[in-house]
Design an enzyme around this catalytic site. Structure first.
Site, short mmCIF file in Angstrom:
data_model
loop_
_atom_site.label_atom_id
_atom_site.label_comp_id
_atom_site.label_asym_id
_atom_site.label_seq_id
_atom_site.Cartn_x
_atom_site.Cartn_y
_atom_site.Cartn_z
N GLU A 39 0.87 -1.17 0.00
CA GLU A 39 0.00 0.00 0.00
C GLU A 39 0.91 1.23 0.00
O GLU A 39 1.63 1.48 0.97
CB GLU A 39 -0.91 -0.01 1.23
CG GLU A 39 -1.99 1.06 1.20
CD GLU A 39 -2.87 1.02 2.44
OE1 GLU A 39 -3.58 2.02 2.68
OE2 GLU A 39 -2.86 0.01 3.18
N ASP A 95 -5.83 10.29 8.53
CA ASP A 95 -4.58 9.80 9.11
C ASP A 95 -4.21 10.54 10.39
O ASP A 95 -4.44 11.75 10.52
CB ASP A 95 -3.45 9.95 8.09
CG ASP A 95 -3.66 9.06 6.89
OD1 ASP A 95 -3.75 7.84 7.11
OD2 ASP A 95 -3.74 9.56 5.76
#
Length: 263
Positions: free
Chosen positions: A49, A60
């Site tokens: 990823e 995030d």
């Protein structure tokens, strides 16, 4: 059959779970991140990823936000992110690469241009967290027409009414976010995750991979035992951010992969 589909078919034949490793492209430098990415398959990573640096990564936590800032400070770009994938493809034509990021850089590039470039670079799938199913015409459907999987996130707040909509047009695998909130915060608990994975599987034949809150080999093993695999990102990025050597980062990744494969 896409590289992602082929990888899961291979893993099923081996009775193994998928280990997915996230790294931010360009963190801490282009050269170092490229070296890490090139070392991931040998460390046991089944799917890479690859984070696309962005100024406002709303999903995030601090660890990956800082990684993005470090990458952007090194003048990391979408083109250089694609170059990492393109370089890996010179020696590895089987490990799937999923680009994870946000829509703005893709929109700025132009969807058709981006998809052609991503396909040419060897990208296999996209996780674009700020495009809900209602926006599928923007990128999801064009991506699938271009031969890229579009991987959707399901969360603890994705109820049975919402889940079918989330799964519509999803391909490759379903990414289950094990905790409420952002990356790198709470730890995933298999006892909480197991019924959610089972619930998602009752709605789809796609593999269900669990991410967020997995920080140790033991946690990766525990989560993999109740899902089709595990994703680790922040724990790896923390090692990179601390300035650990490429060899030490990859050794840590291998310990996580080994844990997941025992699951």
């Amino acid at each position: 059959m896409s590289r992602i589909d082929a990888k899961f078919a291979q893993l099923r034949a081996q009775n193994r779970k998928a280990f997915v490793a996230y790294v931010m492209a360009g963190d801490p430098t282009f050269e170092t991140s490229l070296e890490i990415v090139q070392g991931l398959p040998a460390a046991g990573v089944d799917i890479i990823e690859l984070g696309l640096p962005f100024t406002d990564p709303m999903a995030d936590g601090t660890t990956i936000q800082l990684a993005g800032q470090r990458a952007l400070a090194q003048h990391m770009t979408l083109d250089k992110t694609l170059e990492i994938a393109r370089t890996l493809r010179q020696t590895d034509d089987t490990t799937p690469i999923v680009m994870m990021g946000y829509y703005n850089p893709i929109y700025s590039r132009g969807v058709d241009t981006f998809l052609a470039q991503a396909r040419e670079a060897g990208i296999d799938g996209l996780i674009i967290v700020d495009l809900p199913p209602e926006e599928d015409d923007e990128l999801c459907i064009p991506a699938q027409k271009a031969g890229l999987n579009f991987i959707r996130l399901a969360t603890p707040t994705t109820d049975d009414k919402r889940l079918p909509k989330v799964l519509t047009n999803t391909s490759g695998f379903v990414y289950y976010v094990s905790v409420t909130g952002i990356t790198g915060t709470a730890e995933a608990q298999s006892a909480d995750v197991a019924p959610e994975v089972a619930r998602i599987k009752s709605h789809t034949d796609l593999p269900v991979i669990v991410g967020f809150g997995i920080k140790t080999p033991e946690a990766a093993e525990s989560i993999a035992s109740i899902a089709d695999g595990a994703v680790v990102g922040s724990a790896i990025v923390e090692k990179i951010g601390a300035g650990e050597s490429v060899a030490d980062v990859l050794a840590f990744v291998k310990s996580l992969a080994d844990g997941c494969h025992r699951g």
